[in-house]
Design a protein around this motif. Structure first.
Motif, PDB file in Angstrom:
ATOM      1  N   LEU A   1       0.800  -1.227   0.000  1.00 35.81           N
ATOM      2  CA  LEU A   1       0.000   0.000   0.000  1.00 35.81           C
ATOM      3  C   LEU A   1       0.838   1.284   0.000  1.00 35.81           C
ATOM      4  N   PRO A   2       1.870   1.431   0.859  1.00 37.45           N
ATOM      5  CA  PRO A   2       2.647   2.683   0.850  1.00 37.45           C
ATOM      6  C   PRO A   2       3.304   2.972  -0.504  1.00 37.45           C
ATOM      7  N   ASP A   3       3.876   1.938  -1.138  1.00 38.51           N
ATOM      8  CA  ASP A   3       4.504   2.143  -2.442  1.00 38.51           C
ATOM      9  C   ASP A   3       3.470   2.445  -3.518  1.00 38.51           C
ATOM     10  N   LEU A   4       2.304   1.826  -3.416  1.00 42.31           N
ATOM     11  CA  LEU A   4       1.235   2.102  -4.381  1.00 42.31           C
ATOM     12  C   LEU A   4       0.769   3.546  -4.258  1.00 42.31           C
ATOM     13  N   ALA A   5       0.665   4.031  -3.022  1.00 39.03           N
ATOM     14  CA  ALA A   5       0.272   5.431  -2.795  1.00 39.03           C
ATOM     15  C   ALA A   5       1.321   6.381  -3.372  1.00 39.03           C
ATOM     16  N   ARG A   6       2.599   6.045  -3.188  1.00 34.28           N
ATOM     17  CA  ARG A   6       3.663   6.876  -3.764  1.00 34.28           C
ATOM     18  C   ARG A   6       3.586   6.892  -5.288  1.00 34.28           C
ATOM     19  N   ARG A   7       3.278   5.733  -5.878  1.00 31.18           N
ATOM     20  CA  ARG A   7       3.186   5.651  -7.338  1.00 31.18           C
ATOM     21  C   ARG A   7       2.048   6.512  -7.865  1.00 31.18           C
ATOM     22  N   VAL A   8       0.924   6.517  -7.159  1.00 28.50           N
ATOM     23  CA  VAL A   8      -0.212   7.346  -7.566  1.00 28.50           C
ATOM     24  C   VAL A   8       0.175   8.820  -7.556  1.00 28.50           C
ATOM     25  N   VAL A   9       0.874   9.253  -6.510  1.00 32.61           N
ATOM     26  CA  VAL A   9       1.306  10.654  -6.405  1.00 32.61           C
ATOM     27  C   VAL A   9       2.310  10.983  -7.503  1.00 32.61           C
ATOM     28  N   SER A  10       3.260  10.078  -7.746  1.00 28.60           N
ATOM     29  CA  SER A  10       4.300  10.301  -8.757  1.00 28.60           C
ATOM     30  C   SER A  10       3.698  10.440 -10.150  1.00 28.60           C
ATOM     31  N   VAL A  11       2.798   9.542 -10.513  1.00 27.60           N
ATOM     32  CA  VAL A  11       2.171   9.589 -11.838  1.00 27.60           C
ATOM     33  C   VAL A  11       1.311  10.839 -11.966  1.00 27.60           C
ATOM     34  N   GLY A  12       0.598  11.187 -10.895  1.00 29.93           N
ATOM     35  CA  GLY A  12      -0.224  12.396 -10.923  1.00 29.93           C
ATOM     36  C   GLY A  12       0.607  13.647 -11.181  1.00 29.93           C
ATOM     37  N   ASP A  13       1.788  13.711 -10.589  1.00 28.57           N
ATOM     38  CA  ASP A  13       2.675  14.860 -10.826  1.00 28.57           C
ATOM     39  C   ASP A  13       3.167  14.896 -12.270  1.00 28.57           C
ATOM     40  N   GLN A  14       3.448  13.724 -12.838  1.00 33.45           N
ATOM     41  CA  GLN A  14       3.973  13.652 -14.200  1.00 33.45           C
ATOM     42  C   GLN A  14       2.956  14.099 -15.245  1.00 33.45           C
ATOM     43  N   ILE A  15       1.676  13.844 -15.024  1.00 32.06           N
ATOM     44  CA  ILE A  15       0.664  14.193 -16.027  1.00 32.06           C
ATOM     45  C   ILE A  15       0.014  15.546 -15.764  1.00 32.06           C
ATOM     46  N   SER A  16       0.406  16.216 -14.686  1.00 34.44           N
ATOM     47  CA  SER A  16      -0.254  17.467 -14.298  1.00 34.44           C
ATOM     48  C   SER A  16      -0.121  18.560 -15.354  1.00 34.44           C
ATOM     49  N   SER A  17       0.931  18.511 -16.166  1.00 35.02           N
ATOM     50  CA  SER A  17       1.144  19.564 -17.168  1.00 35.02           C
ATOM     51  C   SER A  17       0.446  19.283 -18.497  1.00 35.02           C
ATOM     52  N   TYR A  18      -0.151  18.106 -18.643  1.00 30.49           N
ATOM     53  CA  TYR A  18      -0.826  17.756 -19.894  1.00 30.49           C
ATOM     54  C   TYR A  18      -2.265  18.269 -19.857  1.00 30.49           C
ATOM     55  N   LYS A  19      -2.608  19.065 -20.865  1.00 26.54           N
ATOM     56  CA  LYS A  19      -3.912  19.720 -20.891  1.00 26.54           C
ATOM     57  C   LYS A  19      -5.062  18.723 -21.042  1.00 26.54           C
ATOM     58  N   ASN A  20      -4.853  17.668 -21.828  1.00 31.81           N
ATOM     59  CA  ASN A  20      -5.936  16.723 -22.107  1.00 31.81           C
ATOM     60  C   ASN A  20      -5.984  15.558 -21.126  1.00 31.81           C
TER      61      ASN A  20
END
Length: 310
Positions: free
Chosen positions: A229-248
């Motif tokens: 669970l802790p690593d999965l939560a980190r992965r969710v945050v990491s991916v969310g940061d990576q796509i934050s700049s994509y408009k679509n």
């Protein structure tokens, strides 16, 4: 009595600071110039990607979302004491201002019947776009075909443990409401170089070029039951940061497991909503009741048949 003005220079790491002061003397005076040596700068430690990943501190709402989807809960150990205390405080606050009743669980969202209707190995075989489409794109063996089967609660899509089983564009009709497209994976696959180059030339993107640049996309993390669970939560945050700049990009990162069905119902709801096919909760509740009644009738019939045989 004379007054003289002196200036001393004090060396600092990045600049020189001048300090001016006055001193009185009668016959003579001595001035000491104190010079502080420049400290040697500490070399910056370069962190590996794994170390950077471990430093991510997911917020409480990410853990709550994953627990609600069925990915377990944080263990009661010192390492997670802070987040667990924060969760306890939030629950106390909510109990003061809201009813003690727990929120009603989400209904089991039912997917329309899915059937295969076209396959394309060359661009000329790609069917004309007549309905809204959901395309599943990703690396080989990430579980795209298994994900479609889990969503539709069927075994219509062929699956395999070997990467690269899907070697063409497969189109599925969801009861005339929308289409789903299972695309060949990229990366490693059990296929020769000639076949993989043909996949690149399928031209699905080009066939939809008029609207492709405006297409929304959403990240889905598959096989999530394999992570703690802790690593999965980190992965969710990491991916969310990576796509934050994509408009679509749809900013909500989905987390699923075709093996345990965790997160599948939420993903089902998301697709139905995006396709404009999401019905009120009562509709799905009545469907679920009908399924239960049919299952009970089937069970009773089976018991009667067993008695007759005896």
């Amino acid at each position: 009595m004379r007054t003289a003005r002196f200036t001393t220079l004090k060396k600092l790491p990045f600049a020189i600071e001048q300090t001016t002061f006055s001193r009185s003397f009668s016959l003579s005076c001595k001035v000491q110039h104190k010079i502080t040596p420049t400290p040697t700068p500490t070399p910056t430690k370069i962190l590996s990607n794994r170390q950077k990943f471990k430093q991510i501190q997911p917020p409480l709402k990410v853990y709550e979302k994953l627990e609600r989807l069925g990915f377990g809960s944080l263990p009661s150990i010192n390492r997670y004491r802070g987040i667990l205390q924060q969760k306890a405080r939030l629950q106390q606050q909510q109990s003061r201002f809201t009813d003690s009743k727990k929120p009603e669980p989400e209904p089991n969202y039912s997917f329309p019947f899915v059937s295969f209707f076209a396959g394309a190995k060359v661009p000329s075989s790609i069917p004309v776009e007549t309905l809204n489409e959901v395309a599943f794109v990703g690396r080989s063996n990430v579980g795209k075909s298994s994900l479609i089967n889990s969503l539709a609660e069927t075994a219509t899509v062929r699956t395999s443990d070997k990467p690269g089983l899907t070697q063409q564009l497969n189109f599925f009709n969801a009861s005339g409401q929308f289409h789903m497209v299972d695309m060949p994976g990229y990366g490693f696959a059990y296929a020769d170089e000639a076949q993989r180059s043909e996949w690149k030339n399928l031209g699905f993107c080009n066939s939809r070029c008029e609207t492709w640049t405006k297409v929304k996309f959403q990240i889905v993390l598959t096989k999530s039951d394999l992570m703690i669970l802790p690593d999965l939560a980190r992965r969710v945050v990491s991916v969310g940061d990576q796509i934050s700049s994509y408009k679509n990009a749809i900013k909500d990162v989905l987390v699923v497991s075709s093996k345990t069905n965790a997160g599948i119902n939420e993903f089902r709801k998301q697709i139905l909503f995006l396709m404009g096919q999401l019905k009120p909760k009562k509709f799905y509740e009545s469907l679920e009741e009908t399924k239960v009644e049919k299952a009970l009738k089937k069970e009773e019939k089976q018991k009667k048949d067993d008695r007759k045989k005896k």
